[in-house]
Design a protein around this motif. Structure first.
Motif, PDB file in Angstrom:
ATOM      1  N   UNK A 536      22.956  46.492   3.144  1.00 39.30           N
ATOM      2  CA  UNK A 536      24.173  47.064   3.732  1.00 39.30           C
ATOM      3  C   UNK A 536      24.245  46.761   5.225  1.00 39.30           C
ATOM      4  N   UNK A 537      23.120  47.004   5.949  1.00 33.10           N
ATOM      5  CA  UNK A 537      23.095  46.691   7.383  1.00 33.10           C
ATOM      6  C   UNK A 537      23.340  45.201   7.615  1.00 33.10           C
ATOM      7  N   UNK A 538      22.701  44.360   6.794  1.00 33.84           N
ATOM      8  CA  UNK A 538      22.823  42.916   6.978  1.00 33.84           C
ATOM      9  C   UNK A 538      24.266  42.456   6.821  1.00 33.84           C
ATOM     10  N   UNK A 539      24.953  42.960   5.798  1.00 35.57           N
ATOM     11  CA  UNK A 539      26.351  42.556   5.580  1.00 35.57           C
ATOM     12  C   UNK A 539      27.234  42.965   6.758  1.00 35.57           C
ATOM     13  N   UNK A 540      27.026  44.176   7.295  1.00 34.10           N
ATOM     14  CA  UNK A 540      27.868  44.668   8.384  1.00 34.10           C
ATOM     15  C   UNK A 540      27.557  43.961   9.708  1.00 34.10           C
ATOM     16  N   UNK A 541      26.257  43.764   9.994  1.00 33.62           N
ATOM     17  CA  UNK A 541      25.882  43.103  11.248  1.00 33.62           C
ATOM     18  C   UNK A 541      26.301  41.633  11.233  1.00 33.62           C
ATOM     19  N   UNK A 542      26.066  40.958  10.101  1.00 32.19           N
ATOM     20  CA  UNK A 542      26.450  39.551   9.975  1.00 32.19           C
ATOM     21  C   UNK A 542      27.952  39.373  10.163  1.00 32.19           C
ATOM     22  N   UNK A 543      28.757  40.270   9.568  1.00 27.33           N
ATOM     23  CA  UNK A 543      30.209  40.205   9.752  1.00 27.33           C
ATOM     24  C   UNK A 543      30.586  40.366  11.224  1.00 27.33           C
ATOM     25  N   UNK A 544      29.939  41.317  11.905  1.00 29.60           N
ATOM     26  CA  UNK A 544      30.260  41.554  13.311  1.00 29.60           C
ATOM     27  C   UNK A 544      29.974  40.314  14.155  1.00 29.60           C
ATOM     28  N   UNK A 545      28.868  39.620  13.852  1.00 30.72           N
ATOM     29  CA  UNK A 545      28.524  38.404  14.595  1.00 30.72           C
ATOM     30  C   UNK A 545      29.514  37.283  14.287  1.00 30.72           C
ATOM     31  N   UNK A 546      29.800  37.094  12.989  1.00 34.28           N
ATOM     32  CA  UNK A 546      30.688  36.004  12.571  1.00 34.28           C
ATOM     33  C   UNK A 546      32.065  36.115  13.201  1.00 34.28           C
ATOM     34  N   UNK A 547      32.606  37.340  13.233  1.00 37.45           N
ATOM     35  CA  UNK A 547      33.996  37.507  13.626  1.00 37.45           C
ATOM     36  C   UNK A 547      34.163  37.977  15.067  1.00 37.45           C
ATOM     37  N   UNK A 548      33.053  37.919  15.852  1.00 37.83           N
ATOM     38  CA  UNK A 548      33.157  38.177  17.287  1.00 37.83           C
ATOM     39  C   UNK A 548      33.547  36.889  18.003  1.00 37.83           C
ATOM     40  N   UNK A 549      34.193  37.035  19.130  1.00 45.25           N
ATOM     41  CA  UNK A 549      34.526  35.878  19.945  1.00 45.25           C
ATOM     42  C   UNK A 549      33.301  35.441  20.755  1.00 45.25           C
ATOM     43  N   UNK A 550      33.312  34.229  21.252  1.00 40.50           N
ATOM     44  CA  UNK A 550      32.229  33.752  22.106  1.00 40.50           C
ATOM     45  C   UNK A 550      32.083  34.659  23.325  1.00 40.50           C
TER      46      UNK A 550
END
Length: 639
Positions: A536-550
Motif C-alpha cells: 500500500x505504501x509503495x503504490x502511494x509513494x511511487x504514484x507521488x514520485x511519478x506524477x510530481x513535477x521536476x
C-alpha cells in the motif's frame, strides 16, 4: 384464486368488512411499493400511464400524479418510439410480451431493461402492466467479458451461452463448446462455414446475417435480439437471445463480428404458459396479486406470529410447496435462510423488521436452502407492515437469486488470475536471460546492442509489474487465504525508507526532495500485515514520485488521532481533474492528465491500496487540485 374469492365473500358478511378490505388493500399496496423492479401500468386504449410503484417514481424522478399525465411513448427516446409503439400494440393484440427495451431515467438517459408486459382487465377497463428490471450492470459486465476473453479458449468452453466469432465475409472463425453441442458437428467442421450453413430456417439465417452487417456498418452493438434457431444437423431447436458487437483490429478497423447467444427457451415457454393462465377480470386487489406472480423476485408476507399470510408463485416453486400448504404456516418451515460460511440460521433481519420495525437488507453472505437442498445465494429486504396507528402487524420479505451475478464476477476474476499466472513464468524466464545478456557473461555486446536490451528489460519489468498487480486484484476479489491480513507489530520507518531507495533513480532524475517523519523519527510502530502494508505504501509513494513535477517536494507524515494512526503522502504534482475524482479507486482507472504525462501504469495501484487499507479496518481518502497536487490520507487502527 377461487379460494381467495370465497374468503372475500365470507368477509363481506363481517360488520367490519370495510376495515378488513382496507387493511388488505394497504398490505398489498405496501408489497407493490416494496418491489425493487420498476412497475408501470398504462391504459390499453389510450396509452396514458395510470399507476406506478415507488421504484418507478424514483427511477423517473416524478411523483405519481406527474406520471399519470405521461403517455407510455414518453418512456423512450424519439428514435425508438415507433418500435415500442408497435410492441404496445402487440401486447394489446396478444395479451403479453417479453423483451429488452431502453427506458429513460430521471436524467433522460436511456437505461437497458428486461421487461415483462401483460394484459390486465379490471373495473371494466383494459390495462397494460409492465415490469422492468434494470440490467445495466449485467450488460456492462457482459461487454467487459466479451472484450477481455474473446480468444480465451477456457472461458469459451465454460460458458453455457453460444459464443461465436465470424469474419466480415460470414465465415465462422471460433465457436465455443455450447455451440458445438447444439449444432451436432465437430468444431473443425463448423469453422469456415457460414450463417446459412448453421441455421435450418433460411429466413432466420437471413435476418441474423442482416444484423451482422448492420453492426459492422454502424459500429454500434446490437443487444437483446430474440429468434428461434434450429440446427440442420442435430435438429435441436432453441429460443435464443443474442448480442452482437463489431470486432476491431489495432487500427480500429472492423475485421469481424462477435456474437453471444443465451438459451432462453425455458423463459419463453414459461412466459407462454403464464400468458395462457392470465385472468382478464382482475379487481384492484387481484391486480396486485397478479403483479406479485409475474415479477422476477420471490415474495412472502408474515403476520406478527411469523406465519405466512401471502406468498407468490415463484417463491412456492423455489421451496417446493403449494400456496395452500404455505398459508398459515410458520415461514421457517419453508424458507430456510442460513449464513453461507457456517450454515447457521440467519433470521435476524426478519426479527428486526417484525419486532423492531427496521427495514433490513442483506446481500452476499446469506443463502436460501431450496427444495433440491441446494444453497442459492440471495440478496433480500425485509420491511415491517404497520397499521394506521403505527403498530407492526406483519412483515414482507422480498429476495432474489444472485447466482448469475456471482458467476459472472467469478468468471471475470478467474480469467484475470489464470492469464496472470500463465504470463508470470515466461516473463520471469525472459528477465533471467536478459540479465545474463546484460551482464555480458556469455559474450560481449556493443553499445547499440546494450541499449536495445536495456529497453527490452524495462518493458519486461513493466509487464511483470502488471502481472503482479493483476494477481493482487485476483487475490483481493477471490478472498480466502490468498488475501489474508495477518497483523503484527512492525516499525514502518525502515519500510518507507526501503521504498524510497527502490525509487532513488527516478527521484534523482526528477530532482525530487522527500521530507517528513521518515527523517525526523527512527521508529513508528503500527499493528499491520508487513507484506500488504508495504505494498500500500509503495503504490502511494511511487504514484507521488511519478506524477510530481521536476524539482518537486513530497511530504510523508503521520499523526495519532483517537484510536488510529493517520498517514498522509503529499505531492505538488499534476493533481486529479475534479470530474474524475470519484473514480480514483476504480480498477484500471487513470485520469486523462496522467495518461498524457505518464504512459506506463496499470490503473490498479490505488484499487489495491484501498483493498489493503480496508482489510486492516482503516480508511483511505484524498484531497486534490488539478495542477497543484494531491494528498492521499489513510488510517490504520491502533492495536
Amino acid at each position: 384464486m377461487a379460494g381467495k374469492v370465497s374468503k372475500n365473500r365470507h368477509l363481506s358478511n363481517n360488520p367490519n368488512k370495510a376495515e378488513v378490505f382496507k387493511l388488505i388493500e394497504k398490505e398489498r399496496d405496501h408489497v407493490f411499493n416494496l418491489i425493487s423492479d420498476i412497475i408501470i401500468v398504462a391504459d390499453a386504449k389510450t396509452g396514458m400511464l395510470v399507476d406506478a410503484n415507488l421504484a418507478a417514481q424514483k427511477f423517473l424522478g416524478k411523483t405519481l400524479s406527474q406520471i399519470r399525465k405521461m403517455h407510455q411513448s414518453q418512456l423512450h427516446n424519439r428514435a425508438d418510439r415507433a418500435k415500442y409503439r408497435e410492441s404496445f400494440r402487440q401486447i394489446v393484440k396478444t395479451g403479453g410480451v417479453q423483451e429488452d427495451v431502453y427506458i429513460l431515467n430521471k436524467n433522460r438517459e436511456p437505461v437497458p431493461t428486461d421487461v415483462s408486459a401483460g394484459f390486465i382487465k379490471t373495473g371494466g377497463r383494459d390495462y397494460i402492466q409492465g415490469v422492468f428490471r434494470d440490467v445495466s450492470r449485467r450488460k456492462k459486465i457482459e461487454e467487459e467479458l466479451i472484450g477481455q476473453k474473446i480468444k480465451f479458449e477456457t472461458i469459451f468452453d465454460l460458458s453455457p451461452n453460444f459464443i461465436i466469432y465470424k469474419s466480415q465475409d460470414d465465415k465462422f472463425l471460433e465457436v465455443n463448446k455450447a455451440f458445438v453441442d447444439f449444432i451436432g458437428l465437430p468444431k473443425e467442421k463448423i469453422i469456415g462455414q457460414s450463417t446459412f450453413d448453421m441455421i435450418l430456417d433460411q429466413e432466420v439465417a437471413q435476418k441474423t446475417r442482416q444484423d451482422d452487417l448492420e453492426v459492422m456498418k454502424t459500429g454500434r452493438p446490437k443487444f437483446g435480439v430474440i429468434r428461434k434457431f434450429t440446427s440442420p444437423f442435430s435438429q435441436k431447436s432453441i429460443w435464443g437471445m443474442y448480442s452482437k458487437e463489431a470486432f476491431l483490429d489495432a487500427d480500429g478497423k472492423v475485421i469481424g463480428i462477435l456474437s453471444v447467444t443465451a438459451d432462453i427457451t425455458k423463459m419463453v415457454e414459461s412466459e407462454k404458459e403464464i400468458e395462457l393462465q392470465k385472468d382478464l377480470a382482475f379487481e384492484r386487489s387481484e391486480k396486485l396479486q397478479a403483479i406479485l406472480e409475474n415479477i422476477g423476485d420471490f415474495v412472502f408476507v408474515i403476520d406478527h406470529n411469523y406465519k405466512i399470510t401471502m406468498v407468490n408463485k415463484s417463491a412456492c416453486q423455489l421451496v417446493g410447496c403449494s400456496y395452500n400448504q404455505a398459508i398459515g404456516k410458520y415461514y421457517g418451515d419453508f424458507f430456510k435462510f442460513v449464513y453461507e460460511k457456517n450454515q447457521q440460521v440467519n433470521d435476524q433481519f426478519i426479527k428486526n423488521a417484525l419486532e423492531k420495525g427496521v427495514v433490513a437488507s442483506v446481500a452476499n453472505h446469506t443463502v436460501l436452502i431450496t427444495k433440491d437442498n441446494k444453497a442459492m445465494p440471495v440478496d433480500f429486504v425485509a420491511s415491517p407492515i404497520k397499521d394506521e396507528n403505527g403498530q407492526i402487524t406483519g412483515a414482507v420479505v422480498v429476495f432474489r437469486d444472485i447466482t448469475r451475478e456471482r458467476n459472472i464476477d467469478r468468471m471475470k476474476t478467474e480469467f484475470v488470475s489464470i492469464a496472470s499466472h500463465q504470463l508470470r513464468t515466461p516473463l520471469t524466464g525472459i528477465k533471467w536471460f536478459l540479465e545474463l545478456l546484460l551482464d555480458q557473461k556469455i559474450g560481449a555486446l556493443n553499445e547499440k546492442q546494450l541499449d536495445f536490451l536495456n529497453q527490452v528489460a524495462q518493458s519486461n519489468e513493466r509487464m511483470i509489474s502488471l502481472v503482479s498487480d493483476l494477481l493482487s486484484v485476483s487475490r483481493i476479489e477471490t478472498g480466502g487465504k490468498k488475501f489474508e491480513i495477518v497483523k503484527r507489530n512492525i516499525n514502518i520507518i525502515p519500510v518507507i525508507k526501503s521504498i524510497i531507495m527502490d525509487n532513488i533513480v527516478l527521484t534523482k532524475e526528477k530532482n525530487i526532495k522527500i521530507t517528513g517523519c521518515i527523517y525526523k523519527l527512527s521508529k513508528i510502530m503500527i499493528f499491520a500485515d508487513p507484506e500488504h502494508i508495504r505494498q500500500a505504501f509503495q503504490n502511494l509513494i511511487t504514484n507521488a514520485i511519478k506524477y510530481s513535477n521536476n524539482n518537486g517536494v513530497i511530504e510523508i507524515n503521520c499523526q495519532y488521532k483517537n484510536k488510529e494512526i493517520i498517514f498522509f503522502i503529499k505531492d505538488k504534482g499534476v493533481g486529479i481533474p475534479p470530474d474524475q475524482q470519484k473514480r480514483v479507486f476504480e480498477k484500471f482507472f487513470r485520469a486523462d492528465n496522467i495518461i498524457t504525462k505518464e504512459t506506463s501504469g496499470t490503473g490498479l495501484g490505488l484499487y489495491i491500496a484501498k483493498a489493503i487499507i480496508d482489510g486492516h479496518g482503516g480508511r483511505i481518502w484524498f484531497k486534490s487540485k488539478e495542477g497543484k497536487g494531491t494528498t492521499f490520507y489513510f488510517s490504520i487502527p491502533k492495536k
